[in-house]
Design a protein around this motif. Structure first.
Motif, PDB file in Angstrom:
ATOM      1  N   LEU A  56      18.457  15.358  43.798  1.00 10.08           N
ATOM      2  CA  LEU A  56      19.566  14.389  42.602  1.00 10.08           C
ATOM      3  C   LEU A  56      19.044  12.992  42.940  1.00 10.08           C
ATOM      4  O   LEU A  56      18.205  12.783  44.215  1.00 10.08           O
ATOM      5  CB  LEU A  56      20.953  14.722  43.802  1.00 10.08           C
ATOM      6  N   GLU A  57      19.301  12.208  41.680  1.00 10.30           N
ATOM      7  CA  GLU A  57      19.187  10.930  42.166  1.00 10.30           C
ATOM      8  C   GLU A  57      20.758  10.440  42.342  1.00 10.30           C
ATOM      9  O   GLU A  57      21.342   9.822  42.333  1.00 10.30           O
ATOM     10  CB  GLU A  57      19.203   9.976  39.876  1.00 10.30           C
ATOM     11  N   VAL A  58      20.362   9.045  43.188  1.00 10.48           N
ATOM     12  CA  VAL A  58      21.002   8.465  44.178  1.00 10.48           C
ATOM     13  C   VAL A  58      21.690   7.200  42.649  1.00 10.48           C
ATOM     14  O   VAL A  58      21.003   6.607  42.013  1.00 10.48           O
ATOM     15  CB  VAL A  58      21.401   7.508  45.185  1.00 10.48           C
ATOM     16  N   VAL A  59      22.996   7.323  41.853  1.00  9.21           N
ATOM     17  CA  VAL A  59      23.477   6.477  40.756  1.00  9.21           C
ATOM     18  C   VAL A  59      23.925   5.107  41.813  1.00  9.21           C
ATOM     19  O   VAL A  59      23.795   4.058  41.731  1.00  9.21           O
ATOM     20  CB  VAL A  59      24.323   6.928  40.186  1.00  9.21           C
ATOM     21  N   ALA A  60      24.728   5.485  42.555  1.00  9.55           N
ATOM     22  CA  ALA A  60      25.335   4.003  43.374  1.00  9.55           C
ATOM     23  C   ALA A  60      25.968   4.969  45.249  1.00  9.55           C
ATOM     24  O   ALA A  60      25.500   6.040  45.048  1.00  9.55           O
ATOM     25  CB  ALA A  60      27.005   3.981  43.043  1.00  9.55           C
ATOM     26  N   GLN A  61      26.053   3.954  45.604  1.00  6.65           N
ATOM     27  CA  GLN A  61      26.689   3.854  46.801  1.00  6.65           C
ATOM     28  C   GLN A  61      28.292   3.311  47.337  1.00  6.65           C
ATOM     29  O   GLN A  61      28.468   2.160  46.727  1.00  6.65           O
ATOM     30  CB  GLN A  61      25.577   2.652  47.806  1.00  6.65           C
ATOM     31  N   LEU A  62      28.850   3.735  47.708  1.00  6.41           N
ATOM     32  CA  LEU A  62      30.416   3.645  47.639  1.00  6.41           C
ATOM     33  C   LEU A  62      30.286   2.660  49.129  1.00  6.41           C
ATOM     34  O   LEU A  62      29.672   2.774  49.650  1.00  6.41           O
ATOM     35  CB  LEU A  62      31.059   4.895  47.822  1.00  6.41           C
ATOM     36  N   LEU A  63      31.210   2.201  49.213  1.00  5.39           N
ATOM     37  CA  LEU A  63      31.049   1.092  49.854  1.00  5.39           C
ATOM     38  C   LEU A  63      31.625   1.845  51.715  1.00  5.39           C
ATOM     39  O   LEU A  63      31.846   2.376  52.065  1.00  5.39           O
ATOM     40  CB  LEU A  63      33.525   0.907  49.812  1.00  5.39           C
ATOM     41  N   PRO A  64      30.639   1.108  52.233  1.00 10.66           N
ATOM     42  CA  PRO A  64      30.446   1.924  53.336  1.00 10.66           C
ATOM     43  C   PRO A  64      31.200   1.946  54.947  1.00 10.66           C
ATOM     44  O   PRO A  64      31.040   1.692  56.069  1.00 10.66           O
ATOM     45  CB  PRO A  64      29.306   0.630  53.357  1.00 10.66           C
ATOM     46  N   LEU A  65      32.387   0.355  54.092  1.00  3.83           N
ATOM     47  CA  LEU A  65      32.803   0.600  54.745  1.00  3.83           C
ATOM     48  C   LEU A  65      34.435   0.950  55.061  1.00  3.83           C
ATOM     49  O   LEU A  65      35.163   0.661  55.271  1.00  3.83           O
ATOM     50  CB  LEU A  65      34.010  -1.003  55.541  1.00  3.83           C
ATOM     51  N   ALA A  66      33.884   2.728  55.341  1.00  8.55           N
ATOM     52  CA  ALA A  66      34.937   3.375  55.485  1.00  8.55           C
ATOM     53  C   ALA A  66      35.854   3.280  56.746  1.00  8.55           C
ATOM     54  O   ALA A  66      35.304   3.016  57.735  1.00  8.55           O
ATOM     55  CB  ALA A  66      34.065   5.020  55.093  1.00  8.55           C
ATOM     56  N   PRO A  67      37.104   3.395  57.245  1.00 10.44           N
ATOM     57  CA  PRO A  67      37.952   4.161  55.769  1.00 10.44           C
ATOM     58  C   PRO A  67      38.411   2.942  55.379  1.00 10.44           C
ATOM     59  O   PRO A  67      38.940   1.431  55.512  1.00 10.44           O
ATOM     60  CB  PRO A  67      39.188   4.916  56.246  1.00 10.44           C
ATOM     61  N   THR A  68      38.375   3.264  53.503  1.00 11.15           N
ATOM     62  CA  THR A  68      39.090   1.820  52.762  1.00 11.15           C
ATOM     63  C   THR A  68      39.676   2.599  51.646  1.00 11.15           C
ATOM     64  O   THR A  68      39.610   3.627  50.912  1.00 11.15           O
ATOM     65  CB  THR A  68      37.789   1.296  52.229  1.00 11.15           C
ATOM     66  N   PRO A  69      40.438   1.641  51.744  1.00 13.66           N
ATOM     67  CA  PRO A  69      41.587   2.252  50.267  1.00 13.66           C
ATOM     68  C   PRO A  69      40.563   2.190  48.907  1.00 13.66           C
ATOM     69  O   PRO A  69      41.241   3.112  48.156  1.00 13.66           O
ATOM     70  CB  PRO A  69      42.952   1.288  50.072  1.00 13.66           C
ATOM     71  N   SER A  70      39.363   2.044  48.972  1.00  8.89           N
ATOM     72  CA  SER A  70      38.989   1.974  48.075  1.00  8.89           C
ATOM     73  C   SER A  70      37.947   2.762  47.647  1.00  8.89           C
ATOM     74  O   SER A  70      37.135   3.310  47.816  1.00  8.89           O
ATOM     75  CB  SER A  70      37.638   0.221  48.029  1.00  8.89           C
ATOM     76  N   GLU A  71      37.618   3.310  46.427  1.00  9.38           N
ATOM     77  CA  GLU A  71      36.999   4.729  45.798  1.00  9.38           C
ATOM     78  C   GLU A  71      35.928   4.090  45.366  1.00  9.38           C
ATOM     79  O   GLU A  71      35.525   5.345  44.261  1.00  9.38           O
ATOM     80  CB  GLU A  71      37.527   5.309  45.410  1.00  9.38           C
ATOM     81  N   LEU A  72      36.010   2.745  44.422  1.00 14.33           N
ATOM     82  CA  LEU A  72      34.914   2.351  43.722  1.00 14.33           C
ATOM     83  C   LEU A  72      33.458   1.990  44.618  1.00 14.33           C
ATOM     84  O   LEU A  72      33.264   2.078  45.034  1.00 14.33           O
ATOM     85  CB  LEU A  72      35.330   1.233  42.845  1.00 14.33           C
ATOM     86  N   PRO A  73      32.362   2.588  43.500  1.00  8.77           N
ATOM     87  CA  PRO A  73      31.577   2.764  43.553  1.00  8.77           C
ATOM     88  C   PRO A  73      30.846   1.045  43.799  1.00  8.77           C
ATOM     89  O   PRO A  73      31.375   0.425  43.267  1.00  8.77           O
ATOM     90  CB  PRO A  73      30.524   3.549  42.330  1.00  8.77           C
TER      91      PRO A  73
END
Ligand SMILES: [Zn+2]
Length: 89
Positions: A37-54
């Motif tokens: 699998l290729e990495v397309v994007a990293q999601l926000l590293p600061l979990a927990p966060t309300p954002s799910e945007l890549p």
């Protein structure tokens, strides 16, 4: 406790994308085709966060207080915790 980083991964031949909690440097393969699998994007590293945007440039903005990159759908900066200025203002 350490929260695992989420990544968006793509199967090269089919273009199918999935979100995985992955460890960087580990190999992940498609269950059906066995392809890497290729990495397309990293999601926000600061979990927990309300954002799910890549974590991709088009989804990011600079906080007007601390100048860190934050996702556009957040009202409060995940770094300094302050309310960011409205977009386009
Ligand atoms: Zn900030």
């Amino acid at each position: 406790m350490r929260i695992r980083q989420k990544y968006r991964m793509r199967t090269p031949s089919t273009g199918r994308e999935i979100v995985l909690e992955a460890e960087f440097g580990k190999r992940y393969v498609d269950r059906e085709s066995g392809e890497d699998l290729e990495v397309v994007a990293q999601l926000l590293p600061l979990a927990p966060t309300p954002s799910e945007l890549p974590w991709a440039v088009e989804n990011l903005r600079f906080c007007n207080h601390c100048d860190q990159l934050a996702q556009k759908d957040l009202n409060d900066c995940p770094y300094c915790g302050r309310r960011m200025e409205a977009l386009g203002g």
